[in-house]
Design a protein around this motif. Structure first.
Motif, PDB file in Angstrom:
ATOM      1  N   GLN A 113      99.574 143.008  52.829  1.00 35.42           N
ATOM      2  CA  GLN A 113      98.951 141.929  51.920  1.00 35.42           C
ATOM      3  C   GLN A 113      97.903 141.043  52.723  1.00 35.42           C
ATOM      4  O   GLN A 113      96.850 140.957  52.326  1.00 35.42           O
ATOM      5  N   CYS A 134      93.956 141.217  52.512  1.00 32.01           N
ATOM      6  CA  CYS A 134      93.185 139.917  52.028  1.00 32.01           C
ATOM      7  C   CYS A 134      92.242 139.688  53.111  1.00 32.01           C
ATOM      8  O   CYS A 134      91.019 139.168  52.764  1.00 32.01           O
ATOM      9  N   ASP A 184     101.372 145.140  41.793  1.00 34.69           N
ATOM     10  CA  ASP A 184     101.676 144.288  43.315  1.00 34.69           C
ATOM     11  C   ASP A 184     100.092 143.959  43.942  1.00 34.69           C
ATOM     12  O   ASP A 184     100.219 142.851  44.269  1.00 34.69           O
ATOM     13  N   GLU A 209      98.306 141.294  42.011  1.00 35.89           N
ATOM     14  CA  GLU A 209      99.266 139.885  42.344  1.00 35.89           C
ATOM     15  C   GLU A 209      98.680 139.084  43.408  1.00 35.89           C
ATOM     16  O   GLU A 209      98.222 137.908  43.601  1.00 35.89           O
ATOM     17  N   VAL A 210      98.661 140.040  44.535  1.00 38.92           N
ATOM     18  CA  VAL A 210      98.506 139.417  45.915  1.00 38.92           C
ATOM     19  C   VAL A 210      96.640 138.947  45.731  1.00 38.92           C
ATOM     20  O   VAL A 210      96.440 137.975  46.379  1.00 38.92           O
ATOM     21  N   SER A 218      95.055 138.135  43.254  1.00 36.05           N
ATOM     22  CA  SER A 218      94.910 136.953  42.190  1.00 36.05           C
ATOM     23  C   SER A 218      95.628 135.564  43.119  1.00 36.05           C
ATOM     24  O   SER A 218      94.998 134.395  43.098  1.00 36.05           O
ATOM     25  N   GLU A 219      96.827 135.760  43.575  1.00 40.49           N
ATOM     26  CA  GLU A 219      97.592 134.528  44.101  1.00 40.49           C
ATOM     27  C   GLU A 219      96.934 134.245  45.475  1.00 40.49           C
ATOM     28  O   GLU A 219      96.857 133.038  45.496  1.00 40.49           O
ATOM     29  N   THR A 220      96.592 135.237  46.094  1.00 45.72           N
ATOM     30  CA  THR A 220      96.468 134.507  47.641  1.00 45.72           C
ATOM     31  C   THR A 220      94.825 134.368  47.787  1.00 45.72           C
ATOM     32  O   THR A 220      94.455 133.404  48.575  1.00 45.72           O
ATOM     33  N   GLY A 267      92.852 134.112  45.188  1.00 44.07           N
ATOM     34  CA  GLY A 267      92.404 133.545  43.721  1.00 44.07           C
ATOM     35  C   GLY A 267      91.534 134.421  42.909  1.00 44.07           C
ATOM     36  O   GLY A 267      90.585 133.814  42.281  1.00 44.07           O
TER      37      GLY A 267
END
Ligand code: F6P
Length: 418
Positions: free
Chosen positions: A278, A282, A316, A319-320, A322-324, A326
């Motif tokens: 992850q 990123c 999965d 999600e990473v 989007s969440e981490t 943005g």
């Protein structure tokens, strides 16, 4: 020699070129040629005794017949000038072709095959052929038609089936003879089955060949999809996670990533570290964004997993992102669009050249030669022992399941060094 050709397992672009090539080269080399509809299932079902045969006599040889069958539009023409329409129902003449699976074909019968996607003679994953009973029926149906050589185009499961069939063949013939289903003369004439395999698989997942039939077209399809996604992604500054096929092999994902300029790629052979991918992903994507990239493309093979073998799914990854980070992220699963459609040039040339080699291998085969798989290596068409290639392929999968990823890579490519 009487050669039959069948396609088995998942379809792939270029299978029709295999059928065409085998039929035409077979005829050029003096063989009688047959096709088997619906893969091994067609061999098991054979031609029913009491089935109504197509009306060979009242159809003008020079006229192609158009059939209004939305399911299966196909005109087959016998080399001797008679016509036969393949499919389940001949709407033009109102006759069913049910119950006919092993069909004699001539030169004109495979006209127009080269540019067609999928497999016009049908394919299936036959449960019956996996049983001894099914293979016994298949052997009987072949002997009944006098067929002594078989070309199988499919993936590793289909090619293994071919080899099992060949090694069991003498026993099957003895059993059929003992039960009075075939004559002494038939048993003597069919003492040995000649088999050759061509690899049809969009995943490019077979060892001992550089490329499998259908993989270049699937890759081309993915590249087109990436091109389309790129423009909409850049417009919205979005990220896209693209799931591509490849259960055990990441070739499509890797090549698509290179050809499409992806930001990050997940493949089963090189799994990222569990719990750390992850952060690594990123990091890479933030770097790309920081130099002005307006879009992000992540490609994930359907069989991707991390170093602990936990599956990594497109959602999965989304999600990473989007969440981490943005990022406004969407998932696109290409699915079977990768498998269907017209073959690219290479999926017409490769099967045609391999069909020539396949027919030669059959003509040269004897009880002592192994079943061959026709491959391509360093741009040369090759003939390799079929079971060696299948075993090597399985060993790669085994190494992955044992988390020995370096071994998997070096089995795929002996020159690979970690
Ligand atoms: O083996 C070829 C393949 O396309 C795989 O990549 C994929 O997982 C599978 O076939 C899909 O099979 P099916 O068409 O049976 O869903």
């Amino acid at each position: 020699m009487k050669i039959a050709v069948l396609t088995s397992g998942g379809d792939s672009a270029g299978m029709n070129a295999v059928v065409r090539g085998v039929v035409r080269i077979g005829i050029v080399k003096g063989c009688e040629t047959w096709v088997v509809r619906e893969g091994y299932e067609g061999l098991v079902r054979g031609n029913e005794e009491n089935v109504q045969q197509p009306p060979y006599d009242n159809i003008p040889a020079s006229k192609d017949v158009t059939i209004a069958d939305p399911g299966f539009l196909k005109t087959l023409r016998f080399g001797d000038g008679t016509l036969l329409r393949d499919g389940t129902f001949d709407h033009h003449y109102g006759r069913s072709l049910k119950g006919r699976y092993i069909i004699r074909v001539g030169w004109d019968d495979v006209r127009g095959y080269l540019p067609q996607g999928g497999t016009l003679i049908g394919t299936a994953r036959s449960k019956a052929f996996r049983t001894h009973e099914g293979r016994l029926k298949a052997a009987f149906n072949m002997i009944k038609e006098g067929i002594d050589a078989l070309v199988v185009c499919g993936g590793d499961g289909s090619l293994t089936g071919a080899d099992v069939f060949r090694s069991e063949w003498p026993g099957l013939v003895a059993e059929l003879h003992a039960s009075g289903k075939i004559t002494e003369a038939q048993a003597t004439q069919h003492g040995h089955l000649k088999i050759v395999g061509l690899v049809g698989s969009i995943d490019n997942d077979m060892s001992m060949t550089d490329l499998t039939i259908g993989a270049p077209t699937a890759l081309h399809r993915i590249c087109e999809a990436i091109d389309s996604i790129n423009s909409t992604a850049a417009s919205h500054k979005r990220a896209f996670v693209l799931e591509v096929m490849g259960r055990h092999c990441g070739w499509l994902a890797l090549m698509a990533g290179v050809a499409g300029g992806a930001d990050f790629i997940f493949i089963p052979e090189r799994p990222p570290e569990a719990g750390r991918w992850q952060e690594k992903m990123c990091e890479a994507i933030s770097r790309h964004r920081s130099v002005g990239k307006r879009k992000t493309i992540v490609i994930i093979a359907e069989g991707a997993h991390d170093s602990s073998l936990a599956p990594i799914k497109a959602d999965d990854v989304k999600e990473v992102l989007s969440e981490t980070l943005g990022l406004d992220t969407r998932v696109t699963t290409l699915g079977h669009t990768q498998r269907g459609g017209r073959p690219c040039y290479y999926d017409r040339v490769l099967p045609t050249l391999q069909a020539v080699e396949a027919v030669d291998a059959l003509l040269e085969a004897n009880p002592d030669t192994p079943s061959y798989m026709i491959g391509i290596s360093e741009n040369k068409i090759t003939r390799v022992p079929l079971m060696e290639a299948v075993e090597l392929t399985r060993n790669v999968a085994k190494a992955i399941s044992e988390k020995d990823f370096a071994k998997a890579m070096s089995l795929r490519d002996p020159e690979f060094a970690e």
